[in-house]
Each structure stands twice: as C-alpha cells, then as structure tokens.
Design an enzyme around this catalytic site. Structure first.
Site, PDB file in Angstrom:
ATOM      1  N   HIS A  48      41.720 -46.829   6.842  1.00  0.00           N
ATOM      2  CA  HIS A  48      40.567 -47.646   7.285  1.00  0.00           C
ATOM      3  C   HIS A  48      39.539 -47.738   6.178  1.00  0.00           C
ATOM      4  O   HIS A  48      38.520 -47.050   6.243  1.00  0.00           O
ATOM      5  CB  HIS A  48      39.947 -47.021   8.532  1.00  0.00           C
ATOM      6  CG  HIS A  48      39.044 -47.930   9.292  1.00  0.00           C
ATOM      7  ND1 HIS A  48      37.697 -48.013   9.067  1.00  0.00           N
ATOM      8  CD2 HIS A  48      39.309 -48.796  10.286  1.00  0.00           C
ATOM      9  CE1 HIS A  48      37.154 -48.877   9.905  1.00  0.00           C
ATOM     10  NE2 HIS A  48      38.125 -49.359  10.655  1.00  0.00           N
ATOM     11  N   ILE A  54      36.023 -47.076   4.923  1.00  0.00           N
ATOM     12  CA  ILE A  54      34.850 -47.188   5.802  1.00  0.00           C
ATOM     13  C   ILE A  54      35.117 -46.323   7.026  1.00  0.00           C
ATOM     14  O   ILE A  54      36.197 -46.398   7.623  1.00  0.00           O
ATOM     15  CB  ILE A  54      34.620 -48.648   6.238  1.00  0.00           C
ATOM     16  CG1 ILE A  54      34.377 -49.553   5.024  1.00  0.00           C
ATOM     17  CG2 ILE A  54      33.461 -48.743   7.223  1.00  0.00           C
ATOM     18  CD1 ILE A  54      34.416 -51.034   5.356  1.00  0.00           C
ATOM     19  N   GLY A  57      33.895 -47.196  13.415  1.00  0.00           N
ATOM     20  CA  GLY A  57      32.763 -47.139  14.333  1.00  0.00           C
ATOM     21  C   GLY A  57      32.998 -46.216  15.508  1.00  0.00           C
ATOM     22  O   GLY A  57      32.089 -45.505  15.948  1.00  0.00           O
ATOM     23  N   VAL A  58      34.222 -46.200  16.031  1.00  0.00           N
ATOM     24  CA  VAL A  58      34.503 -45.334  17.175  1.00  0.00           C
ATOM     25  C   VAL A  58      34.325 -43.859  16.803  1.00  0.00           C
ATOM     26  O   VAL A  58      33.956 -43.049  17.660  1.00  0.00           O
ATOM     27  CB  VAL A  58      35.902 -45.575  17.776  1.00  0.00           C
ATOM     28  CG1 VAL A  58      35.992 -46.961  18.369  1.00  0.00           C
ATOM     29  CG2 VAL A  58      36.997 -45.352  16.767  1.00  0.00           C
TER      30      VAL A  58
END
Length: 145
Positions: A48, A54, A57-58
């Site tokens: 990712h 990066i 988000g989870v």
C-alpha cells in the site's frame, strides 16, 4: 506515561497489529495521547503502495481505536488479563486530511464523549508534526471473555 510493555498490558493486539508504541499523557476518564512510530519496515507499506508507501486509512482508524481502548481499560481498571476486551463497534464523522508515510510519528489522541451500557464513545484525532492526518468519532464496546 506508558512504555510499550505497559501498553501491551492494556491491549490484546500484537505485532503486526499493535498500533500504539507509547502513551505520553493519560488522565483517567478525560484524555489520552500516545503515538505510533512508522518505519519503512511496516508490513502494510509493502502493498500500500509499492513505490509510494502510504498508511491505509483503516489502520489510522484502528490506531485511534486502540488508544481509546487503552484509556477505557485504564479508566475502568480492567485489562485483557482480567477477562475484558474493548472491541471496535462503529465510527462516525471520519475524515482523512493528510497522507501518513514511513518516517512519520502518528500522534494519537482520544477524549471520551459519552457512554451507555458498556459502549463508549470517543472523539479521536491522529496528527503528524502537529498537522491533522485523520479524525473520527469512535464507538468501543466492552466485552467480557
């Protein structure tokens, strides 16, 4: 203040899913601040994204839920060792404002905003260098195991 060994007394997660390295401030029932140091060695950076790592988000949401869980355990004098778990029960008002990359220190903050029958609500933020990376209102449910 809690080092990683003390944090692990309050959280059942372990590598690679333990997302709190240290607690720097804690006030029972009121507020907690801690952090996760991110290195290029984090497994999630491999996929990712290759060549442009990066933090997903989870996982930022999970890190905020974990710091809230530490505050819940600390406030109520419970722990996984005492047969209790705090599990992620929901999220509202999720916002992502900044990408989090290897080398960043993700500072995690949680403030309780309500509770009802073993479900606790927290207002959470994740920051890098004082800049908001993510925020959410999270629900954490207490379970006896």
């Amino acid at each position: 203040m809690m080092d990683i060994q003390q944090v692990m007394q309050y959280l059942p997660q372990r590598y690679p899913f333990l997302l709190v390295d240290r607690v720097t401030e804690i006030e029972s029932g009121k507020r907690i601040v801690g952090y996760k140091n991110l290195t290029a060695n984090e497994e999630f950076f491999l996929g990712h994204f290759p060549g442009k790592p990066i933090m997903p988000g989870v996982l930022m949401i999970e890190a905020m839920a974990q710091i809230a869980g530490v505050l819940g355990f600390y406030t109520h004098g419970k722990s996984p060792e005492s047969g209790h778990l705090y599990v992620f029960a929901g999220a509202d008002n999720i916002r992502f404002k900044r990408q989090v990359i290897p080398g960043d220190r993700l500072v995690l903050e949680a403030v309780p905003t309500g509770s009802r029958r073993h479900i606790y609500k927290f207002s959470c933020r994740a920051l890098v260098d004082g800049e908001l990376a993510a925020s959410a209102d999270l629900l954490i449910a207490e379970q006896k195991v």
